[in-house]
Design a protein around this motif. Structure first.
Motif, PDB file in Angstrom:
ATOM      1  N   ALA A   1     -82.173 -27.193  31.848  1.00  0.00           N
ATOM      2  CA  ALA A   1     -81.407 -25.982  32.134  1.00  0.00           C
ATOM      3  C   ALA A   1     -80.532 -25.639  30.925  1.00  0.00           C
ATOM      4  O   ALA A   1     -79.638 -26.405  30.561  1.00  0.00           O
TER       5      ALA A   1
ATOM      6  N   ALA B   1     -76.257 -21.754  28.670  1.00  0.00           N
ATOM      7  CA  ALA B   1     -75.722 -20.381  28.643  1.00  0.00           C
ATOM      8  C   ALA B   1     -75.805 -19.693  30.001  1.00  0.00           C
ATOM      9  O   ALA B   1     -74.885 -18.950  30.384  1.00  0.00           O
ATOM     10  N   THR B   2     -76.882 -19.917  30.734  1.00  0.00           N
ATOM     11  CA  THR B   2     -77.022 -19.258  32.040  1.00  0.00           C
ATOM     12  C   THR B   2     -77.210 -20.253  33.184  1.00  0.00           C
ATOM     13  O   THR B   2     -77.597 -19.871  34.284  1.00  0.00           O
ATOM     14  N   GLN B   3     -76.913 -21.518  32.918  1.00  0.00           N
ATOM     15  CA  GLN B   3     -77.091 -22.527  33.968  1.00  0.00           C
ATOM     16  C   GLN B   3     -76.272 -22.218  35.230  1.00  0.00           C
ATOM     17  O   GLN B   3     -76.775 -22.419  36.352  1.00  0.00           O
ATOM     18  N   PRO B   4     -75.027 -21.705  35.100  1.00  0.00           N
ATOM     19  CA  PRO B   4     -74.291 -21.366  36.327  1.00  0.00           C
ATOM     20  C   PRO B   4     -75.024 -20.346  37.203  1.00  0.00           C
ATOM     21  O   PRO B   4     -74.905 -20.374  38.436  1.00  0.00           O
ATOM     22  N   LEU B   5     -75.782 -19.444  36.582  1.00  0.00           N
ATOM     23  CA  LEU B   5     -76.528 -18.468  37.367  1.00  0.00           C
ATOM     24  C   LEU B   5     -77.667 -19.130  38.145  1.00  0.00           C
ATOM     25  O   LEU B   5     -78.028 -18.679  39.243  1.00  0.00           O
ATOM     26  N   LEU B   6     -78.234 -20.187  37.581  1.00  0.00           N
ATOM     27  CA  LEU B   6     -79.257 -20.932  38.316  1.00  0.00           C
ATOM     28  C   LEU B   6     -78.671 -21.508  39.602  1.00  0.00           C
ATOM     29  O   LEU B   6     -79.320 -21.502  40.655  1.00  0.00           O
ATOM     30  N   GLU B   7     -77.455 -21.999  39.516  1.00  0.00           N
ATOM     31  CA  GLU B   7     -76.800 -22.559  40.704  1.00  0.00           C
ATOM     32  C   GLU B   7     -76.480 -21.475  41.728  1.00  0.00           C
ATOM     33  O   GLU B   7     -76.727 -21.638  42.926  1.00  0.00           O
ATOM     34  N   SER B   8     -75.945 -20.351  41.263  1.00  0.00           N
ATOM     35  CA  SER B   8     -75.469 -19.328  42.199  1.00  0.00           C
ATOM     36  C   SER B   8     -76.597 -18.469  42.760  1.00  0.00           C
ATOM     37  O   SER B   8     -76.427 -17.833  43.806  1.00  0.00           O
ATOM     38  N   HIS B   9     -77.748 -18.450  42.089  1.00  0.00           N
ATOM     39  CA  HIS B   9     -78.840 -17.611  42.573  1.00  0.00           C
ATOM     40  C   HIS B   9     -80.108 -18.398  42.907  1.00  0.00           C
ATOM     41  O   HIS B   9     -80.642 -18.258  44.011  1.00  0.00           O
ATOM     42  N   THR B  10     -80.580 -19.231  41.995  1.00  0.00           N
ATOM     43  CA  THR B  10     -81.829 -19.945  42.244  1.00  0.00           C
ATOM     44  C   THR B  10     -81.652 -21.014  43.318  1.00  0.00           C
ATOM     45  O   THR B  10     -82.455 -21.103  44.258  1.00  0.00           O
TER      46      THR B  10
END
Length: 371
Positions: A251, A254-263
């Motif tokens: 992961a 840069a966008t790992q937090p988005l993986l948590e909040s969306h994926t």
């Protein structure tokens, strides 16, 4: 000295290899294996197995290796384990097992107990009806296999630490039986004892369909994301390498937090849809059914098992997709969509995944037909 059970394993992919190893290691069974595409290389070189649980084995061979089901159908067996993909639009299970259902076999030998180690739901009925049509009472064990293993080349199999064999007797249209009969218990334990002696973990259950549904939830949630993105779960759950470690994917921060909040949130939402369907089928919110906690537990387990430097696992459907091989779309996704429509349960995320995966499967079948 007890006479060894005669066991046939059809399919020498990753799962078939691991259970051939486990069953032969028990010392309680004579193991025949049908290997098709990898028959020649296994016959010449054996299997190389790298397992964090069972150790490394170089040149492993079953007691007998056959190149076809027809070749193996020349003797009686106590158990016939089917460890192939279940893709009924390509070949049905009864067609695969046809040599055991022909008069030439039926008149010479007793019917074995068939053991289906295949993904998906409602996979047993077609074989059940085929056995009844030849005048025999079907004995079918259905299995939910929890194992992290991949075949990295035709005779090389890698296995992590996870391995569990959950088995029960198939009873058509029965989701509620709460106890095995004496004869059912005997046939289940006859196989379970062998696997346990070989180092495997077995759970014998009185009603297998809820456990199959439980396993299928994992497949739908995690394999949907892997197939539609073409990335394994390490792309979501594994941190970047540090020091001298080298691996990918992982992961990207840069966008790992988005993986948590969306994926990861999407995973929870798909689990919720499947839990709604489970309740409509009468599976209770309990350890004897399918507890609501399954989504948190499944995501926690999957996160942990795909976060290490040595994590290698890919869903079998993703491996099939990468090889342009037919995938188990109908039995994993299609069966659930049809059940939901029968029960009038809304599962829009699962339906969307199914609709998109049908396109991928359609084109794989098209390519195969033109070869």
């Amino acid at each position: 000295m007890l006479e060894k059970k005669k066991i046939l394993i059809i399919g020498l992919g990753a799962v078939g290899t691991m259970y051939a190893l486990i069953i032969k290691s028990s010392g309680l069974a004579h193991v025949t294996v049908v290997a098709r595409s990898n028959y020649a290389v296994v016959k010449e070189h054996g299997l190389n197995i790298k397992s964090r649980k069972f150790g490394d084995h170089v040149g492993f061979q079953p007691d007998r290796l056959c190149s076809s089901v027809s070749e193996a159908a020349d003797t009686t067996y106590d158990y016939v384990l089917v460890v192939t993909k279940c893709v009924p639009e390509v070949i049905t299970t009864s067609k695969l097992l046809e040599p055991f259902l022909l008069p030439s076999y039926v008149e010479a030998f007793a019917q074995p107990t068939y053991v289906l180690l295949q993904n998906g739901l409602q996979i047993e009925r077609e074989l059940y009806d085929a056995i009844k049509s030849i005048g025999h009472i079907p004995r079918i064990i259905s299995v939910a296999v929890f194992i992290l293993t991949n075949q990295s080349s035709p005779n090389v199999v890698e296995h992590d630490q996870t391995e569990k064999f959950v088995c029960g007797v198939y009873r058509p249209d029965d989701f509620t039986t709460s106890a095995n009969s004496e004869s059912e218990f005997c046939v289940l334990n006859g196989l379970a004892d062998i696997i346990v002696r070989g180092g495997g973990v077995v759970e014998v259950v009185p009603e297998i369909q809820r456990r199959k549904f439980h396993k299928n939830m994992y497949n739908i949630v995690f394999a949907s994301i892997c197939l539609l993105t073409r990335f394994p779960l390490t792309a979501i759950f594994r941190a970047p390498p540090t020091g001298k470690e080298v691996y990918e994917p992982y992961a990207f921060p840069a966008t790992q937090p988005l993986l948590e909040s969306h994926t990861v949130a999407l995973m929870h939402s798909i689990f919720k849809e499947l839990l709604d369907l489970a309740r409509s089928l009468g599976f209770p919110d309990s350890e004897d059914g399918i507890p609501a906690s399954v989504q948190d537990e499944a995501i926690k387990f999957t996160r942990e098992s795909h976060s290490t430097a040595w994590s290698f696992h890919k869903p079998s459907t993703l491996l099939d997709c990468e090889k342009d091989s037919p995938m188990e779309i109908e039995v994993i996704w299609g069966s659930v969509v049809r059940l939901a429509r029968e029960r009038k349960v809304d599962i829009p995320r699962v339906e969307m995944a199914y609709g998109l995966l049908l396109v991928m499967q359609n084109q794989i079948l098209r390519k195969i037909s033109s070869r």
